[in-house]
Motif scaffolding. Structure first.
Motif, PDB file in Angstrom:
ATOM      1  N   SER A  33       0.873  -1.232  -0.017  1.00  0.00           N
ATOM      2  CA  SER A  33       0.106   0.101  -0.093  1.00  0.00           C
ATOM      3  C   SER A  33       0.871   1.191   0.047  1.00  0.00           C
ATOM      4  N   THR A  34       2.070   1.037   0.252  1.00  0.00           N
ATOM      5  CA  THR A  34       3.002   2.363   0.148  1.00  0.00           C
ATOM      6  C   THR A  34       3.571   2.608  -1.202  1.00  0.00           C
ATOM      7  N   TYR A  35       3.266   1.504  -2.108  1.00  0.00           N
ATOM      8  CA  TYR A  35       3.951   1.620  -3.502  1.00  0.00           C
ATOM      9  C   TYR A  35       3.087   2.436  -4.612  1.00  0.00           C
ATOM     10  N   GLY A  36       3.715   3.423  -5.088  1.00  0.00           N
ATOM     11  CA  GLY A  36       3.170   3.933  -6.240  1.00  0.00           C
ATOM     12  C   GLY A  36       3.174   2.914  -7.312  1.00  0.00           C
ATOM     13  N   LEU A  37       2.517   2.971  -8.338  1.00  0.00           N
ATOM     14  CA  LEU A  37       2.216   1.773  -9.179  1.00  0.00           C
ATOM     15  C   LEU A  37       1.954   2.373 -10.530  1.00  0.00           C
ATOM     16  N   GLY A  38       2.790   1.648 -11.622  1.00  0.00           N
ATOM     17  CA  GLY A  38       2.676   2.032 -12.999  1.00  0.00           C
ATOM     18  C   GLY A  38       2.930   1.052 -13.861  1.00  0.00           C
ATOM     19  N   TRP A  39       2.250   1.490 -15.302  1.00  0.00           N
ATOM     20  CA  TRP A  39       2.292   0.419 -16.369  1.00  0.00           C
ATOM     21  C   TRP A  39       3.060   1.417 -17.275  1.00  0.00           C
ATOM     22  N   PHE A  40       3.921   0.582 -18.127  1.00  0.00           N
ATOM     23  CA  PHE A  40       4.546   1.045 -19.050  1.00  0.00           C
ATOM     24  C   PHE A  40       4.477   0.048 -19.986  1.00  0.00           C
ATOM     25  N   ARG A  41       5.076   0.476 -21.375  1.00  0.00           N
ATOM     26  CA  ARG A  41       4.627  -0.551 -22.605  1.00  0.00           C
ATOM     27  C   ARG A  41       6.222  -0.187 -23.500  1.00  0.00           C
ATOM     28  N   GLN A  42       6.209  -1.258 -24.390  1.00  0.00           N
ATOM     29  CA  GLN A  42       7.377  -1.029 -25.336  1.00  0.00           C
ATOM     30  C   GLN A  42       7.182  -1.791 -26.457  1.00  0.00           C
ATOM     31  N   ALA A  43       7.104  -0.880 -27.521  1.00  0.00           N
ATOM     32  CA  ALA A  43       6.564  -1.799 -28.894  1.00  0.00           C
ATOM     33  C   ALA A  43       8.018  -1.919 -29.671  1.00  0.00           C
ATOM     34  N   ALA A  52       0.264   4.604 -17.521  1.00  0.00           N
ATOM     35  CA  ALA A  52      -0.556   4.848 -16.601  1.00  0.00           C
ATOM     36  C   ALA A  52      -0.192   4.733 -15.222  1.00  0.00           C
ATOM     37  N   GLY A  53      -0.435   5.462 -14.130  1.00  0.00           N
ATOM     38  CA  GLY A  53       0.102   5.189 -12.954  1.00  0.00           C
ATOM     39  C   GLY A  53      -0.893   5.646 -11.837  1.00  0.00           C
ATOM     40  N   VAL A  54      -0.632   5.199 -10.518  1.00  0.00           N
ATOM     41  CA  VAL A  54      -1.484   5.509  -9.298  1.00  0.00           C
ATOM     42  C   VAL A  54      -0.515   5.722  -8.427  1.00  0.00           C
ATOM     43  N   SER A  55      -0.912   6.893  -7.553  1.00  0.00           N
ATOM     44  CA  SER A  55      -0.048   7.021  -6.425  1.00  0.00           C
ATOM     45  C   SER A  55      -0.128   5.949  -5.453  1.00  0.00           C
ATOM     46  N   ALA A 101       6.841  -0.895  -9.618  1.00  0.00           N
ATOM     47  CA  ALA A 101       6.376  -0.417  -8.309  1.00  0.00           C
ATOM     48  C   ALA A 101       7.608   0.552  -7.905  1.00  0.00           C
ATOM     49  N   GLN A 102       7.032   1.452  -7.231  1.00  0.00           N
ATOM     50  CA  GLN A 102       7.966   2.706  -6.824  1.00  0.00           C
ATOM     51  C   GLN A 102       7.621   2.802  -5.157  1.00  0.00           C
ATOM     52  N   TYR A 104       6.652   4.817  -2.069  1.00  0.00           N
ATOM     53  CA  TYR A 104       6.275   6.120  -2.058  1.00  0.00           C
ATOM     54  C   TYR A 104       6.001   6.811  -3.366  1.00  0.00           C
ATOM     55  N   GLY A 105       5.577   5.979  -4.305  1.00  0.00           N
ATOM     56  CA  GLY A 105       5.674   6.985  -5.678  1.00  0.00           C
ATOM     57  C   GLY A 105       4.527   7.566  -6.101  1.00  0.00           C
ATOM     58  N   LEU A 106       4.667   8.684  -6.604  1.00  0.00           N
ATOM     59  CA  LEU A 106       3.474   9.499  -7.131  1.00  0.00           C
ATOM     60  C   LEU A 106       2.439   8.864  -8.267  1.00  0.00           C
ATOM     61  N   GLY A 107       3.104   7.840  -8.900  1.00  0.00           N
ATOM     62  CA  GLY A 107       2.241   6.968 -10.028  1.00  0.00           C
ATOM     63  C   GLY A 107       2.563   7.949 -11.169  1.00  0.00           C
ATOM     64  N   ASP A 108       3.568   8.708 -11.232  1.00  0.00           N
ATOM     65  CA  ASP A 108       3.831   9.307 -12.537  1.00  0.00           C
ATOM     66  C   ASP A 108       4.897   8.577 -13.255  1.00  0.00           C
ATOM     67  N   SER A 109       5.647   9.093 -14.345  1.00  0.00           N
ATOM     68  CA  SER A 109       6.548   8.538 -15.284  1.00  0.00           C
ATOM     69  C   SER A 109       7.695   7.967 -14.452  1.00  0.00           C
ATOM     70  N   GLY A 110       7.923   8.713 -13.422  1.00  0.00           N
ATOM     71  CA  GLY A 110       9.032   8.380 -12.693  1.00  0.00           C
ATOM     72  C   GLY A 110      10.508   8.443 -13.341  1.00  0.00           C
ATOM     73  N   ALA A 111      10.524   9.654 -13.896  1.00  0.00           N
ATOM     74  CA  ALA A 111      11.803   9.847 -14.703  1.00  0.00           C
ATOM     75  C   ALA A 111      11.974   8.691 -15.779  1.00  0.00           C
ATOM     76  N   ALA A 112      10.983   8.596 -16.557  1.00  0.00           N
ATOM     77  CA  ALA A 112      11.062   7.408 -17.693  1.00  0.00           C
ATOM     78  C   ALA A 112      11.180   6.196 -16.996  1.00  0.00           C
ATOM     79  N   GLY A 113      10.778   5.844 -15.695  1.00  0.00           N
ATOM     80  CA  GLY A 113      10.717   4.722 -15.351  1.00  0.00           C
ATOM     81  C   GLY A 113      11.762   4.287 -14.380  1.00  0.00           C
ATOM     82  N   SER A 114      12.947   5.194 -14.313  1.00  0.00           N
ATOM     83  CA  SER A 114      14.074   4.875 -13.588  1.00  0.00           C
ATOM     84  C   SER A 114      14.010   4.904 -12.147  1.00  0.00           C
TER      85      SER A 114
END
Length: 129
Positions: A33-43, A52-55, A101-102, A104-114
């Motif tokens: 529950s303390t993780y920010g979560l994101g979805w990324f994709r690579q074609a 997309a992401g959720v804080s 997962a990050q 305490y993440g904000l659910g944003d791109s997180g510096a392109a995932g880094s």
């Protein structure tokens, strides 16, 4: 050790829908529950991009412009799971989709995932025209 596993990918016709799931193991509910979560994709032949992401609070969501209004991210901390509902799929949505997962993440791109610490192996989504 935290593991993140995606599922739900597949082949769908343009205009169709899919729901991706991402479950984290090796982590307690309280930690998840303390993780920010994101979805990324690579074609193929392209760089990985944020979808997309959720804080970590669950109160903030962020979407790439290309998926706004079509994709929805939802977290279920009781199941250590985050979902990505995808509607109105287009051929250009074809890619391998990754969950990340990050702490305490904000659910944003997180510096392109880094800034994301834990990554899954990905699930293939193919949209036919």
């Amino acid at each position: 050790q935290v593991q993140v596993v995606e599922s739900g990918g597949g082949l769908v016709q343009a205009g169709g829908s899919l729901r991706l799931s991402c479950e984290a193991s090796g982590v307690t509910f309280s930690t998840f529950s303390t993780y920010g979560l994101g979805w990324f994709r690579q074609a193929p032949g392209k760089e990985r991009e944020f979808v997309a992401g959720v804080s970590w609070t669950g109160r903030g969501t962020v979407y790439a412009d290309s998926v706004k209004g079509r994709f929805t991210i939802i977290r279920d901390d009781a199941k250590n799971t985050v979902y990505l509902s995808m509607n109105g799929l287009k051929p250009e949505d074809t890619a391998v989709y990754y969950c990340a997962a990050q702490p305490y993440g904000l659910g944003d791109s997180g510096a392109a995932g880094s800034e994301y610490r834990h990554w899954g192996q990905g699930t293939q989504v193919t949209v036919s025209s």
